[in-house]
Design a protein around this motif. Sequence first.
Motif, PDB file in Angstrom:
ATOM      1  N   PHE A   1      -2.407 -19.965  -7.648  1.00 37.13           N
ATOM      2  CA  PHE A   1      -1.836 -20.496  -8.825  1.00 37.13           C
ATOM      3  C   PHE A   1      -0.663 -19.566  -8.843  1.00 37.13           C
ATOM      4  CE2 PHE A   1      -1.915 -20.155 -13.066  1.00 37.13           C
ATOM      5  CZ  PHE A   1      -2.292 -21.190 -13.657  1.00 37.13           C
ATOM      6  N   LEU A   2      -0.559 -18.226  -9.232  1.00 34.26           N
ATOM      7  CA  LEU A   2       0.848 -17.552  -8.909  1.00 34.26           C
ATOM      8  C   LEU A   2       2.137 -17.898  -8.290  1.00 34.26           C
ATOM      9  CD1 LEU A   2      -0.575 -13.967  -9.838  1.00 34.26           C
ATOM     10  CD2 LEU A   2       0.406 -15.659 -11.738  1.00 34.26           C
ATOM     11  N   SER A   3       1.804 -18.387  -6.998  1.00 32.79           N
ATOM     12  CA  SER A   3       2.777 -18.382  -5.968  1.00 32.79           C
ATOM     13  C   SER A   3       3.565 -19.602  -6.389  1.00 32.79           C
ATOM     14  CB  SER A   3       2.723 -18.249  -4.984  1.00 32.79           C
ATOM     15  OG  SER A   3       2.423 -17.059  -4.355  1.00 32.79           O
ATOM     16  N   LEU A   4       2.349 -21.239  -7.130  1.00 33.41           N
ATOM     17  CA  LEU A   4       2.843 -22.390  -7.475  1.00 33.41           C
ATOM     18  C   LEU A   4       3.824 -22.002  -8.096  1.00 33.41           C
ATOM     19  CD1 LEU A   4      -0.708 -24.161  -7.063  1.00 33.41           C
ATOM     20  CD2 LEU A   4       1.177 -24.665  -5.447  1.00 33.41           C
ATOM     21  N   ILE A   5       3.455 -21.406  -9.249  1.00 30.95           N
ATOM     22  CA  ILE A   5       3.875 -21.626 -10.572  1.00 30.95           C
ATOM     23  C   ILE A   5       5.249 -20.607 -10.750  1.00 30.95           C
ATOM     24  CG2 ILE A   5       3.939 -20.694 -12.695  1.00 30.95           C
ATOM     25  CD1 ILE A   5       1.173 -21.261 -12.602  1.00 30.95           C
ATOM     26  N   PHE A   6       5.391 -19.372  -9.875  1.00 29.37           N
ATOM     27  CA  PHE A   6       6.652 -18.368  -9.717  1.00 29.37           C
ATOM     28  C   PHE A   6       7.143 -18.044  -8.879  1.00 29.37           C
ATOM     29  CE2 PHE A   6       3.726 -16.272 -12.779  1.00 29.37           C
ATOM     30  CZ  PHE A   6       4.627 -16.400 -13.933  1.00 29.37           C
ATOM     31  N   LYS A   7       8.489 -18.942  -8.358  1.00 27.34           N
ATOM     32  CA  LYS A   7       9.211 -18.916  -7.081  1.00 27.34           C
ATOM     33  C   LYS A   7       9.191 -17.876  -6.724  1.00 27.34           C
ATOM     34  CE  LYS A   7      13.296 -21.238  -5.497  1.00 27.34           C
ATOM     35  NZ  LYS A   7      14.396 -22.483  -5.612  1.00 27.34           N
ATOM     36  N   ASN A   8       9.350 -16.705  -7.761  1.00 25.60           N
ATOM     37  CA  ASN A   8      10.668 -15.245  -7.366  1.00 25.60           C
ATOM     38  C   ASN A   8       9.320 -14.617  -6.563  1.00 25.60           C
ATOM     39  OD1 ASN A   8      10.686 -12.307  -7.105  1.00 25.60           O
ATOM     40  ND2 ASN A   8      11.997 -12.798  -8.928  1.00 25.60           N
ATOM     41  N   PHE A   9       9.283 -13.865  -5.086  1.00 28.85           N
ATOM     42  CA  PHE A   9       8.464 -13.420  -4.539  1.00 28.85           C
ATOM     43  C   PHE A   9       8.104 -11.886  -5.081  1.00 28.85           C
ATOM     44  CE2 PHE A   9       8.477  -9.787  -1.282  1.00 28.85           C
ATOM     45  CZ  PHE A   9       7.743  -9.809  -0.752  1.00 28.85           C
ATOM     46  N   ILE A  10       8.370 -11.731  -5.917  1.00 28.67           N
ATOM     47  CA  ILE A  10       8.567 -10.381  -6.524  1.00 28.67           C
ATOM     48  C   ILE A  10       7.207 -10.608  -7.832  1.00 28.67           C
ATOM     49  CG2 ILE A  10       8.897  -8.087  -8.548  1.00 28.67           C
ATOM     50  CD1 ILE A  10      12.240  -8.353  -7.291  1.00 28.67           C
ATOM     51  N   ILE A  11       6.738 -11.371  -8.633  1.00 30.48           N
ATOM     52  CA  ILE A  11       5.700 -11.672  -9.459  1.00 30.48           C
ATOM     53  C   ILE A  11       4.801 -11.964  -8.626  1.00 30.48           C
ATOM     54  CG2 ILE A  11       4.947 -13.099 -11.144  1.00 30.48           C
ATOM     55  CD1 ILE A  11       8.273 -13.689 -12.233  1.00 30.48           C
ATOM     56  N   PRO A  12       4.468 -12.512  -7.996  1.00 26.00           N
ATOM     57  CA  PRO A  12       2.866 -12.597  -7.014  1.00 26.00           C
ATOM     58  C   PRO A  12       2.615 -11.427  -6.443  1.00 26.00           C
ATOM     59  CG  PRO A  12       4.309 -14.492  -5.901  1.00 26.00           C
ATOM     60  CD  PRO A  12       5.154 -13.858  -7.475  1.00 26.00           C
ATOM     61  N   VAL A  13       3.727 -11.320  -5.496  1.00 25.46           N
ATOM     62  CA  VAL A  13       3.258 -10.208  -4.417  1.00 25.46           C
ATOM     63  C   VAL A  13       2.935  -8.608  -5.256  1.00 25.46           C
ATOM     64  CG1 VAL A  13       4.133  -8.339  -2.493  1.00 25.46           C
ATOM     65  CG2 VAL A  13       4.253 -10.409  -2.745  1.00 25.46           C
ATOM     66  N   ALA A  14       3.554  -8.489  -6.285  1.00 25.76           N
ATOM     67  CA  ALA A  14       3.568  -7.609  -7.541  1.00 25.76           C
ATOM     68  C   ALA A  14       2.677  -6.884  -8.199  1.00 25.76           C
ATOM     69  CB  ALA A  14       4.548  -7.350  -7.960  1.00 25.76           C
ATOM     70  N   VAL A  15       2.134  -8.369  -8.815  1.00 26.37           N
ATOM     71  CA  VAL A  15       0.799  -8.955  -9.346  1.00 26.37           C
ATOM     72  C   VAL A  15      -0.257  -7.960  -8.428  1.00 26.37           C
ATOM     73  CG1 VAL A  15      -1.527  -9.757 -10.040  1.00 26.37           C
ATOM     74  CG2 VAL A  15       0.965 -10.425 -10.733  1.00 26.37           C
ATOM     75  N   GLY A  16      -0.709  -8.528  -7.099  1.00 30.35           N
ATOM     76  CA  GLY A  16      -1.167  -8.128  -5.869  1.00 30.35           C
ATOM     77  C   GLY A  16      -1.302  -6.536  -5.951  1.00 30.35           C
ATOM     78  N   GLY A  17      -0.006  -5.922  -5.481  1.00 32.21           N
ATOM     79  CA  GLY A  17      -0.374  -4.812  -5.339  1.00 32.21           C
ATOM     80  C   GLY A  17      -0.524  -4.041  -6.591  1.00 32.21           C
ATOM     81  N   PHE A  18      -0.169  -4.136  -7.727  1.00 28.81           N
ATOM     82  CA  PHE A  18      -0.641  -3.225  -9.027  1.00 28.81           C
ATOM     83  C   PHE A  18      -2.175  -3.421  -9.231  1.00 28.81           C
ATOM     84  CE2 PHE A  18      -1.796  -4.595 -13.619  1.00 28.81           C
ATOM     85  CZ  PHE A  18      -1.702  -2.356 -13.496  1.00 28.81           C
TER      86      PHE A  18
END
Length: 263
Positions: A176-193
């Motif tokens: 869902f996050l990857s569909l919304i955000f084009k920026n690589f950092i945001i969805p991956v950062a959410v996973g790491g956090f």
Amino acid sequence: MNTISLISMLRAEFYKTRRNRGFLLLLSFPLIIIFIAILYLLYHSNEVHTSPISPWAYYLANDTLPFIGFFYPIVVALFCYSLCDMEYKNNSIKQLFSLPISKAKIYFTKIIFMFIALLTSLLLAYGGFFLAGYLLGYLAPSYGFQDFNYLIFKQVTKFFIVSGVGFFAIMMIQYFLSLIFKNFIIPVAVGGFGVIFGMIVKIWDYIDYVPHAAAINTFFGMLEDPLAMSLWGKASTINVCYILAFGFLSFLFFTKRLGKGNR
């Protein structure tokens, strides 16, 4: 009119994704962890310590399951982002929607493919764990892996079932996050956090609501109470709710917003 079968669409999805780095990472990750553990234990086979518990738990589980629990959510995040990024490159998503297939069918094809990919990865990890133990029983008999303890089979099965439900929940959230955000950092950062947060607050009363903590909590639960064999609990129920909720949100975004204007 939908003239293309679901099986044909799944085959096309696999063919399109077979060289995708996120997909290859998802499938190879558990094998890498198992392989490193085997090499590590073989290298230290002359330093075997006597343990009151099974070597399957003392050595193999301790050297693999925590890494699986910590890194899998990040690998899943990378997998989800790479799938979405592949579709958005060169605006290929609009070309996909131009086919005589409903958006709903395209969406469910992708979700089924993702579930199959993650399930395959988890089965590789599950089977690889026991295969590693049997190999070590022959290659490094000093550990005692040849004396299989049925309790470890039940513990590891519980770990992968409970953790797997959590990983599927993470996958739907990350998709869902990857569909919304084009920026690589945001969805991956959410996973790491999510992973780091789950480890920090693992004794928090509401930790069951953090799907990223499912694997780590299950592992520590195995250490604290090896005889606790419940395969389903509050955390798994909550994670199923996450799967359904974020699956529905992803469906709405995919069918109503995707392909319209700029991402």
